[in-house]
Scaffold this motif. Structure first.
Motif, mmCIF file in Angstrom:
data_model
loop_
_atom_site.group_PDB
_atom_site.id
_atom_site.type_symbol
_atom_site.label_atom_id
_atom_site.label_comp_id
_atom_site.label_asym_id
_atom_site.label_seq_id
_atom_site.Cartn_x
_atom_site.Cartn_y
_atom_site.Cartn_z
ATOM 1 N N ALA A 170 0.822 -1.205 0.000
ATOM 2 C CA ALA A 170 0.000 0.000 0.000
ATOM 3 C C ALA A 170 0.859 1.259 0.000
ATOM 4 C CB ALA A 170 -0.932 -0.003 1.212
ATOM 5 N N SER A 171 1.998 1.223 0.682
ATOM 6 C CA SER A 171 2.858 2.409 0.708
ATOM 7 C C SER A 171 3.372 2.743 -0.687
ATOM 8 C CB SER A 171 4.028 2.209 1.679
ATOM 9 O OG SER A 171 5.025 1.344 1.151
ATOM 10 N N GLU A 172 3.655 1.720 -1.490
ATOM 11 C CA GLU A 172 4.100 1.966 -2.863
ATOM 12 C C GLU A 172 2.946 2.467 -3.734
ATOM 13 O OE1 GLU A 172 5.778 1.949 -6.755
ATOM 14 O OE2 GLU A 172 6.402 2.546 -4.738
ATOM 15 N N LEU A 199 -9.867 4.587 -3.119
ATOM 16 C CA LEU A 199 -9.735 3.200 -2.672
ATOM 17 C C LEU A 199 -9.447 3.124 -1.179
ATOM 18 C CD1 LEU A 199 -7.567 1.875 -5.641
ATOM 19 C CD2 LEU A 199 -10.039 1.608 -5.333
ATOM 20 N N VAL A 200 -9.867 2.012 -0.571
ATOM 21 C CA VAL A 200 -9.641 1.787 0.861
ATOM 22 C C VAL A 200 -8.366 0.970 1.013
ATOM 23 C CG1 VAL A 200 -10.578 0.820 2.978
ATOM 24 C CG2 VAL A 200 -12.122 1.837 1.280
ATOM 25 N N TRP A 201 -7.302 1.603 1.480
ATOM 26 C CA TRP A 201 -6.001 0.939 1.539
ATOM 27 C C TRP A 201 -5.829 0.079 2.783
ATOM 28 C CZ3 TRP A 201 -3.766 0.760 -2.908
ATOM 29 C CH2 TRP A 201 -4.068 1.751 -3.851
ATOM 30 N N THR A 213 -13.869 0.140 -3.176
ATOM 31 C CA THR A 213 -13.927 1.583 -3.377
ATOM 32 C C THR A 213 -14.401 2.253 -2.092
ATOM 33 O OG1 THR A 213 -16.188 1.436 -4.234
ATOM 34 C CG2 THR A 213 -14.382 1.318 -5.843
ATOM 35 N N ARG A 214 -13.941 3.468 -1.890
ATOM 36 C CA ARG A 214 -14.231 4.157 -0.628
ATOM 37 C C ARG A 214 -15.698 4.588 -0.527
ATOM 38 N NH1 ARG A 214 -10.949 5.943 3.022
ATOM 39 N NH2 ARG A 214 -9.135 5.689 1.642
#
Length: 339
Positions: free
Chosen positions: A44-46, A59-61, A89-90
């Motif tokens: 997720a950080s990338e 998006l919900v990470w 999706t958020r």
């Protein structure tokens, strides 16, 4: 050199944690990349750094979930590494996927846009097989990460429609009827090393990208790794710290060709666990080197070896290798050497 007379599979692909972690061909980049980015928080950080903010915000990470399996055909897995994650999706919690493909080769593939289209279609097809009643398909966000020591900048087209062999007028006339999928690109090679080290990545992802940017045997590698000591300390303090650090050390020894002295200098300030991992990795590497040499000598003396016998030699410990090596000049057969 004995190697010029024959070829064999060798022992080095299995050093430490660099054994192949997928069903594809052995590849040290693959082992490192999967170990460091397999965790959803690290991946997720990338994604959050590489994708545009307007995409990241949709998006919900925190719900990222790793999906097993590779979309890349077996014969291409020595060149490409891919990771697939499921999320939602958020706004309305619809299913979505984020797909990361890493390219390590010096020359980016000119048809990468088409390859990414194939992989995205494969992801959707798999989803539909698992959801027979679906009437719509989930979004797949494709990201290509380009990183390697050669420093070449990505020049390949980012959109499928750019690949069609058409004159401008015909292309314009058919534009609405041609596949147009575009992929996102994180060209790590185009980022200066200081900027790369300052990116908002997790320690595991940052040290991975930095290590893969360094050329094998690069004299600048040690100062760069020492600069990342805080990241390595965080890695070592994590529950899987020893295993992750082992993977990294084996990578810089095998792919990065960092000298044993440099590895010692890098690991010493990080404490006893780092030192223990480093000593073990160096001993394993030396043992694999001795095993590989013994296989070469056995082939030179007795002819091609059965794969199972090669594996016996490659898996032997230092004392066993020493004993077998002492027999090779006087033995009349491979069986006699390995008795």
């Amino acid at each position: 050199m004995l190697r010029k007379h024959f070829s064999f599979s060798g022992c080095r692909a299995g050093v430490g944690n660099l054994s192949n972690m997928t069903s594809g061909p052995p590849n040290p980049h693959d082992a490192l990349f999967r170990k460091m980015l397999d965790n959803p928080a690290d991946a997720a950080s990338e994604f959050r750094v590489a994708l545009p903010k307007e995409v990241v915000d949709q998006l919900v990470w925190t719900d990222l979930e790793r999906v097993d399996g590779s979309m890349v055909p077996f014969d291409l897995r020595s060149r490409y590494i891919d990771l697939l994650f499921r999320t939602r999706t958020r706004t309305d919690h619809r299913p979505a996927f984020v797909y990361l493909l890493a390219e390590h080769q010096s020359e980016p593939h000119s048809l990468m846009a088409f390859r990414m289209l194939e992989y995205v279609v494969a992801i959707i097809r798999k989803y539909l097989l698992e959801h027979e009643n679906a009437r719509k398909i989930p979004a797949v966000v494709p990201l290509v990460v380009h990183v390697g020591p050669q420093g070449l900048i990505w020049r390949a087209p980012l959109q499928v429609s750019e690949l069609f062999d058409l004159d401008p007028d015909t292309h314009a006339a058919l534009a609405d009827y041609l596949p147009r999928m575009r992929y996102f690109l994180d060209d790590v090679n185009a980022i200066g090393m200081p900027a790369l080290m300052d990116r908002a990545l997790t320690p595991k992802v940052r040290v991975t990208f930095v290590a893969e940017r360094l050329a094998p045997g690069d004299p600048a590698a040690l100062p760069v790794l020492l600069h990342l000591s805080p990241d390595f300390q965080q890695i070592l303090d994590s529950p899987e710290g020893r295993e992750v650090f082992d993977t990294f050390v084996n990578y810089v020894l095998v792919a990065g060709k960092l000298s044993p002295d440099a590895v010692d200098q890098f690991a010493d300030p990080l404490g006893p666990i780092a030192k223990e991992v480093t000593v073990t990795a160096l001993e394993t590497l030396q043992a694999r080197g001795r095993a590989e040499l013994l296989v070469e000598l056995l082939v030179e003396r007795f002819g091609p070896l059965d794969a199972s016998l090669e594996r016996v030699v490659c898996d032997a410990d230092a004392e066993q290798l020493k004993l077998w090596s002492s027999r090779i000049l006087t033995a009349d057969s491979v069986d006699e050497v390995l008795a």
